[in-house]
Design a protein around this motif. Structure first.
Motif, PDB file in Angstrom:
ATOM      1  N   MET A 114      -2.602 -18.348 -24.396  1.00 38.66           N
ATOM      2  CA  MET A 114      -2.472 -19.807 -24.288  1.00 38.66           C
ATOM      3  C   MET A 114      -1.085 -20.263 -24.738  1.00 38.66           C
ATOM      4  O   MET A 114      -0.551 -21.248 -24.226  1.00 38.66           O
ATOM      5  CB  MET A 114      -3.519 -20.508 -25.147  1.00 38.66           C
ATOM      6  CG  MET A 114      -4.904 -20.247 -24.712  1.00 38.66           C
ATOM      7  SD  MET A 114      -5.343 -21.385 -23.439  1.00 38.66           S
ATOM      8  CE  MET A 114      -7.102 -21.241 -23.520  1.00 38.66           C
ATOM      9  N   ARG A 115      -0.497 -19.573 -25.703  1.00 38.08           N
ATOM     10  CA  ARG A 115       0.829 -19.939 -26.205  1.00 38.08           C
ATOM     11  C   ARG A 115       1.947 -19.340 -25.369  1.00 38.08           C
ATOM     12  O   ARG A 115       3.101 -19.717 -25.509  1.00 38.08           O
ATOM     13  CB  ARG A 115       0.997 -19.466 -27.649  1.00 38.08           C
ATOM     14  CG  ARG A 115       0.106 -20.171 -28.619  1.00 38.08           C
ATOM     15  CD  ARG A 115       0.331 -19.730 -30.054  1.00 38.08           C
ATOM     16  NE  ARG A 115      -0.109 -18.349 -30.273  1.00 38.08           N
ATOM     17  CZ  ARG A 115       0.688 -17.361 -30.629  1.00 38.08           C
ATOM     18  NH1 ARG A 115       1.958 -17.573 -30.826  1.00 38.08           N
ATOM     19  NH2 ARG A 115       0.215 -16.147 -30.810  1.00 38.08           N
ATOM     20  N   CYS A 116       1.642 -18.396 -24.504  1.00 41.65           N
ATOM     21  CA  CYS A 116       2.664 -17.651 -23.761  1.00 41.65           C
ATOM     22  C   CYS A 116       3.013 -18.375 -22.457  1.00 41.65           C
ATOM     23  O   CYS A 116       2.701 -17.919 -21.367  1.00 41.65           O
ATOM     24  CB  CYS A 116       2.177 -16.235 -23.474  1.00 41.65           C
ATOM     25  SG  CYS A 116       3.442 -15.186 -22.768  1.00 41.65           S
ATOM     26  N   ASN A 117       3.633 -19.516 -22.576  1.00 43.56           N
ATOM     27  CA  ASN A 117       4.156 -20.225 -21.418  1.00 43.56           C
ATOM     28  C   ASN A 117       5.311 -21.105 -21.886  1.00 43.56           C
ATOM     29  O   ASN A 117       5.492 -21.333 -23.070  1.00 43.56           O
ATOM     30  CB  ASN A 117       3.062 -21.050 -20.716  1.00 43.56           C
ATOM     31  CG  ASN A 117       2.416 -22.054 -21.629  1.00 43.56           C
ATOM     32  OD1 ASN A 117       3.096 -22.822 -22.297  1.00 43.56           O
ATOM     33  ND2 ASN A 117       1.089 -22.059 -21.681  1.00 43.56           N
ATOM     34  N   ARG A 118       6.081 -21.565 -20.965  1.00 46.42           N
ATOM     35  CA  ARG A 118       7.280 -22.344 -21.321  1.00 46.42           C
ATOM     36  C   ARG A 118       6.912 -23.688 -21.940  1.00 46.42           C
ATOM     37  O   ARG A 118       7.638 -24.209 -22.780  1.00 46.42           O
ATOM     38  CB  ARG A 118       8.169 -22.554 -20.093  1.00 46.42           C
ATOM     39  CG  ARG A 118       8.743 -21.269 -19.567  1.00 46.42           C
ATOM     40  CD  ARG A 118       9.714 -20.707 -20.564  1.00 46.42           C
ATOM     41  NE  ARG A 118      10.125 -19.372 -20.161  1.00 46.42           N
ATOM     42  CZ  ARG A 118      10.715 -18.525 -20.951  1.00 46.42           C
ATOM     43  NH1 ARG A 118      10.958 -18.838 -22.190  1.00 46.42           N
ATOM     44  NH2 ARG A 118      11.064 -17.332 -20.529  1.00 46.42           N
ATOM     45  N   LEU A 119       5.794 -24.254 -21.551  1.00 50.18           N
ATOM     46  CA  LEU A 119       5.381 -25.528 -22.122  1.00 50.18           C
ATOM     47  C   LEU A 119       4.979 -25.355 -23.581  1.00 50.18           C
ATOM     48  O   LEU A 119       5.253 -26.214 -24.417  1.00 50.18           O
ATOM     49  CB  LEU A 119       4.216 -26.109 -21.316  1.00 50.18           C
ATOM     50  CG  LEU A 119       3.771 -27.516 -21.677  1.00 50.18           C
ATOM     51  CD1 LEU A 119       4.916 -28.493 -21.481  1.00 50.18           C
ATOM     52  CD2 LEU A 119       2.587 -27.917 -20.852  1.00 50.18           C
ATOM     53  N   GLY A 120       4.369 -24.224 -23.899  1.00 46.98           N
ATOM     54  CA  GLY A 120       3.975 -23.962 -25.276  1.00 46.98           C
ATOM     55  C   GLY A 120       5.154 -23.682 -26.193  1.00 46.98           C
ATOM     56  O   GLY A 120       5.028 -23.738 -27.409  1.00 46.98           O
TER      57      GLY A 120
END
Length: 148
Positions: A114-120
């Motif tokens: 869930m944390r592994c994205n550019r928004l996070g």
């Protein structure tokens, strides 16, 4: 006969117009496309370090371990490597499952995914990123609930 000659001429002309130039061919011949980042990648089968009787004959273990192996060996190498975390999410999931067991390891892996994205990553302090490679280095200690 004239139509066949004309057709061959059109095909030859289009092939020669859209063919690669000498500079493109030289680029392909003299550029080393071998990426050394993938040589050190060690993908093994199995989620646990010990091969007990329970893991040898457990079909659930082999389903999850086989799925992880196939993903790391064949799918992950085809994806771009712009991940902001180190180790990769699949290797981190493997470490979490080894340390905390299957159920808790999957739940903690879901948190990481869930944390592994550019928004996070927006709004994170810059000191979290490693100065050498620009990635966030995490260990499984983050999920150790006993020390909190």
């Amino acid at each position: 006969m004239k139509k066949i000659v004309f057709l061959l001429f059109v095909v030859f002309l289009s092939c020669s117009l859209f063919a690669q130039k000498q500079s493109d061919i030289a680029l392909l011949l003299y550029t080393d496309f071998d990426d050394s980042r993938f040589h050190a990648r060690n993908v093994t089968y199995g989620l646990s370090d010990s091969q007990s009787v329970f893991t040898r004959f457990n079909p659930v273990y082999h389903v999850f371990s086989g799925a992880m192996y196939v993903y790391q060996r064949f799918v992950s190498v085809q994806l771009p490597t712009e991940c902001a975390f180190s180790p990769s999410c699949s290797e981190f999931s493997r470490q979490l499952i080894r340390r905390f067991g299957l159920i808790r390891g999957i739940l903690f892996s879901a948190d990481r995914l869930m944390r592994c994205n550019r928004l996070g990553l927006t709004g994170l302090p810059p000191d979290l990123f490693h100065p050498n490679d620009g990635r966030i280095h995490e260990t499984t200690e983050r999920y150790n609930l006993r020390n909190r």
